[in-house]
Design a protein around this motif. Sequence first.
Motif, PDB file in Angstrom:
ATOM      1  N   MET A   1       0.825  -1.203   0.000  1.00 40.26           N
ATOM      2  CA  MET A   1       0.000   0.000   0.000  1.00 40.26           C
ATOM      3  C   MET A   1       0.867   1.265   0.000  1.00 40.26           C
ATOM      4  SD  MET A   1      -1.769   1.799   3.132  1.00 40.26           S
ATOM      5  CE  MET A   1      -1.852   3.553   2.911  1.00 40.26           C
ATOM      6  N   TRP A   2       1.915   1.261   0.829  1.00 32.88           N
ATOM      7  CA  TRP A   2       2.768   2.451   0.941  1.00 32.88           C
ATOM      8  C   TRP A   2       3.571   2.677  -0.330  1.00 32.88           C
ATOM      9  CZ3 TRP A   2       0.992   5.215   4.622  1.00 32.88           C
ATOM     10  CH2 TRP A   2       0.379   4.586   5.728  1.00 32.88           C
ATOM     11  N   ILE A   3       3.966   1.599  -0.981  1.00 32.95           N
ATOM     12  CA  ILE A   3       4.665   1.738  -2.260  1.00 32.95           C
ATOM     13  C   ILE A   3       3.731   2.353  -3.298  1.00 32.95           C
ATOM     14  CG2 ILE A   3       5.826   0.520  -4.127  1.00 32.95           C
ATOM     15  CD1 ILE A   3       7.438   0.655  -1.579  1.00 32.95           C
ATOM     16  N   LEU A   4       2.464   1.934  -3.307  1.00 32.84           N
ATOM     17  CA  LEU A   4       1.485   2.516  -4.227  1.00 32.84           C
ATOM     18  C   LEU A   4       1.314   4.013  -3.967  1.00 32.84           C
ATOM     19  CD1 LEU A   4      -1.405  -0.130  -4.402  1.00 32.84           C
ATOM     20  CD2 LEU A   4       0.186   0.496  -6.218  1.00 32.84           C
ATOM     21  N   LEU A   5       1.226   4.386  -2.698  1.00 32.70           N
ATOM     22  CA  LEU A   5       1.062   5.797  -2.351  1.00 32.70           C
ATOM     23  C   LEU A   5       2.295   6.600  -2.762  1.00 32.70           C
ATOM     24  CD1 LEU A   5      -0.701   7.937  -1.044  1.00 32.70           C
ATOM     25  CD2 LEU A   5       0.246   7.280   1.186  1.00 32.70           C
ATOM     26  N   ALA A   6       3.479   6.035  -2.537  1.00 33.16           N
ATOM     27  CA  ALA A   6       4.709   6.714  -2.942  1.00 33.16           C
ATOM     28  C   ALA A   6       4.772   6.878  -4.456  1.00 33.16           C
ATOM     29  CB  ALA A   6       5.927   5.940  -2.432  1.00 33.16           C
ATOM     30  N   LEU A   7       4.377   5.850  -5.193  1.00 36.05           N
ATOM     31  CA  LEU A   7       4.367   5.931  -6.655  1.00 36.05           C
ATOM     32  C   LEU A   7       3.359   6.968  -7.145  1.00 36.05           C
ATOM     33  CD1 LEU A   7       4.669   2.156  -7.646  1.00 36.05           C
ATOM     34  CD2 LEU A   7       6.395   3.942  -7.953  1.00 36.05           C
ATOM     35  N   ALA A   8       2.228   7.071  -6.453  1.00 31.80           N
ATOM     36  CA  ALA A   8       1.233   8.092  -6.812  1.00 31.80           C
ATOM     37  C   ALA A   8       1.832   9.483  -6.682  1.00 31.80           C
ATOM     38  CB  ALA A   8       0.002   7.953  -5.927  1.00 31.80           C
ATOM     39  N   LEU A   9       2.563   9.722  -5.609  1.00 27.68           N
ATOM     40  CA  LEU A   9       3.194  11.018  -5.399  1.00 27.68           C
ATOM     41  C   LEU A   9       4.329  11.258  -6.390  1.00 27.68           C
ATOM     42  CD1 LEU A   9       3.208  10.862  -1.513  1.00 27.68           C
ATOM     43  CD2 LEU A   9       1.965  12.538  -2.885  1.00 27.68           C
ATOM     44  N   LEU A  10       5.051  10.205  -6.719  1.00 21.20           N
ATOM     45  CA  LEU A  10       6.163  10.334  -7.661  1.00 21.20           C
ATOM     46  C   LEU A  10       5.677  10.724  -9.049  1.00 21.20           C
ATOM     47  CD1 LEU A  10       9.237   9.960  -8.099  1.00 21.20           C
ATOM     48  CD2 LEU A  10       8.750   7.579  -8.684  1.00 21.20           C
ATOM     49  N   THR A  11       4.531  10.180  -9.470  1.00 23.88           N
ATOM     50  CA  THR A  11       4.021  10.438 -10.819  1.00 23.88           C
ATOM     51  C   THR A  11       3.105  11.653 -10.904  1.00 23.88           C
ATOM     52  OG1 THR A  11       2.195   8.880 -10.417  1.00 23.88           O
ATOM     53  CG2 THR A  11       4.161   8.008 -11.492  1.00 23.88           C
ATOM     54  N   LEU A  12       2.766  12.243  -9.743  1.00 25.98           N
ATOM     55  CA  LEU A  12       1.806  13.343  -9.738  1.00 25.98           C
ATOM     56  C   LEU A  12       2.278  14.535 -10.553  1.00 25.98           C
ATOM     57  CD1 LEU A  12      -0.877  14.472  -8.649  1.00 25.98           C
ATOM     58  CD2 LEU A  12       0.367  15.242  -6.599  1.00 25.98           C
ATOM     59  N   SER A  13       3.578  14.770 -10.593  1.00 25.06           N
ATOM     60  CA  SER A  13       4.102  15.958 -11.268  1.00 25.06           C
ATOM     61  C   SER A  13       4.076  15.852 -12.786  1.00 25.06           C
ATOM     62  CB  SER A  13       5.534  16.243 -10.807  1.00 25.06           C
ATOM     63  OG  SER A  13       6.384  15.153 -11.131  1.00 25.06           O
ATOM     64  N   PHE A  14       3.978  14.629 -13.335  1.00 24.85           N
ATOM     65  CA  PHE A  14       4.031  14.502 -14.800  1.00 24.85           C
ATOM     66  C   PHE A  14       2.906  13.685 -15.417  1.00 24.85           C
ATOM     67  CE2 PHE A  14       6.712  11.144 -13.044  1.00 24.85           C
ATOM     68  CZ  PHE A  14       6.287  10.014 -13.722  1.00 24.85           C
ATOM     69  N   ASN A  15       2.153  12.936 -14.624  1.00 25.95           N
ATOM     70  CA  ASN A  15       1.022  12.189 -15.178  1.00 25.95           C
ATOM     71  C   ASN A  15      -0.062  12.065 -14.107  1.00 25.95           C
ATOM     72  OD1 ASN A  15      -0.791  10.164 -16.244  1.00 25.95           O
ATOM     73  ND2 ASN A  15       0.815   9.635 -17.701  1.00 25.95           N
ATOM     74  N   LYS A  16      -0.975  13.012 -14.129  1.00 27.66           N
ATOM     75  CA  LYS A  16      -1.991  13.089 -13.087  1.00 27.66           C
ATOM     76  C   LYS A  16      -2.924  11.874 -13.102  1.00 27.66           C
ATOM     77  CE  LYS A  16      -3.665  17.159 -12.478  1.00 27.66           C
ATOM     78  NZ  LYS A  16      -4.492  18.386 -12.655  1.00 27.66           N
ATOM     79  N   LYS A  17      -3.258  11.354 -14.291  1.00 30.12           N
ATOM     80  CA  LYS A  17      -4.182  10.225 -14.373  1.00 30.12           C
ATOM     81  C   LYS A  17      -3.601   8.978 -13.710  1.00 30.12           C
ATOM     82  CE  LYS A  17      -6.664  11.713 -18.524  1.00 30.12           C
ATOM     83  NZ  LYS A  17      -7.038  11.376 -19.925  1.00 30.12           N
ATOM     84  N   ILE A  18      -2.346   8.695 -13.988  1.00 29.20           N
ATOM     85  CA  ILE A  18      -1.707   7.539 -13.353  1.00 29.20           C
ATOM     86  C   ILE A  18      -1.616   7.760 -11.844  1.00 29.20           C
ATOM     87  CG2 ILE A  18       0.452   6.255 -13.133  1.00 29.20           C
ATOM     88  CD1 ILE A  18       0.897   6.629 -16.097  1.00 29.20           C
ATOM     89  N   ALA A  19      -1.260   8.972 -11.451  1.00 30.32           N
ATOM     90  CA  ALA A  19      -1.145   9.285 -10.023  1.00 30.32           C
ATOM     91  C   ALA A  19      -2.469   9.078  -9.302  1.00 30.32           C
ATOM     92  CB  ALA A  19      -0.660  10.723  -9.846  1.00 30.32           C
ATOM     93  N   VAL A  20      -3.543   9.553  -9.887  1.00 30.88           N
ATOM     94  CA  VAL A  20      -4.860   9.398  -9.269  1.00 30.88           C
ATOM     95  C   VAL A  20      -5.258   7.921  -9.206  1.00 30.88           C
ATOM     96  CG1 VAL A  20      -7.325   9.844  -9.593  1.00 30.88           C
ATOM     97  CG2 VAL A  20      -5.670  11.705  -9.824  1.00 30.88           C
ATOM     98  N   GLY A  21      -4.974   7.167 -10.251  1.00 31.04           N
ATOM     99  CA  GLY A  21      -5.277   5.738 -10.246  1.00 31.04           C
ATOM    100  C   GLY A  21      -4.537   5.008  -9.137  1.00 31.04           C
ATOM    101  N   LEU A  22      -3.269   5.324  -8.974  1.00 28.25           N
ATOM    102  CA  LEU A  22      -2.484   4.711  -7.899  1.00 28.25           C
ATOM    103  C   LEU A  22      -2.989   5.148  -6.534  1.00 28.25           C
ATOM    104  CD1 LEU A  22       1.064   5.157  -9.468  1.00 28.25           C
ATOM    105  CD2 LEU A  22      -0.117   2.981  -9.079  1.00 28.25           C
TER     106      LEU A  22
END
Length: 272
Positions: A1-22
């Motif tokens: 779960m925490w890895i998913l949340l970290a990946l969401a934050l990592l991708t938020l700056s360049f791909n909002k759709k992927i970030a929101v999905g994660l």
Amino acid sequence: MWILLALALLTLSFNKKIAVGLLLAATVWAGWLGVIELWAAGIIILLAAISMTGFTLPQRPAIQRTLECLLVVLAVALTFHLMPGFHNPKVLDLVKAGPQSAPFTLYFNVDKALTPFVLLICTRTLFVREIPTHRPLWQWLVLLLSVPALLLLAVLLGGLKIEPHWPQWLLPFALANLFFVSLAEEALFRGYLQQRLAGLMHPVVALVIQALIFGSVHVAGGMLLVIFASLAGVIYGLAWMWSGRLWVAVLFHFALNICHLLLFTYPMYVRQ
């Protein structure tokens, strides 16, 4: 779960759709684990829906200011754990990095991790903004050297001692500190506050004000920590101001915290 949340934050700056999905996947998992209550999950889903629609604040000034104030209040509440419905798990309980270090407790903070998602609704330039000029390499080297210099200053002032160590819990600390602490604080204080202040006054004045505010929120740790945090806020603020990239400020913040952990008493020196 925490890895998913970290990946969401990592991708938020360049791909909002992927970030929101994660983020949504992490939310479901967090609910199943009991880390968040149902209404807190509803807040996350609402933020995700707003992000996915490409919502922007209305052009009418009164409505715009009201909505932005509400979002900032929400971001502050999440950052400082004032929002009910979140049960951040305790990962480390009163561990000591070294014999002269104070006991340290580590939480994985779901609420604080949501801060960048909230503030990105307020300003699309949270992560990236245009800068008028590029700084020469020597200035960046000086700024980089200011990180260990600040820690050594804390040693001279008696707040820290040099105490190298390699704790077994380094990886969970690094994960939490990078994504659930440094990124959230940089989004609030540099990406949002300093950027908004710089639009109203001289950038250097904005830099100083945000640094003083950043230092003041550490008042519970004593005046020495307030001074230390304020000076650190100047370093992070310069990193953001010179680069126009939030992640540069985040990496400076993270680098200082990691240097602090590995080479000095953490979080502070305890006199025997």
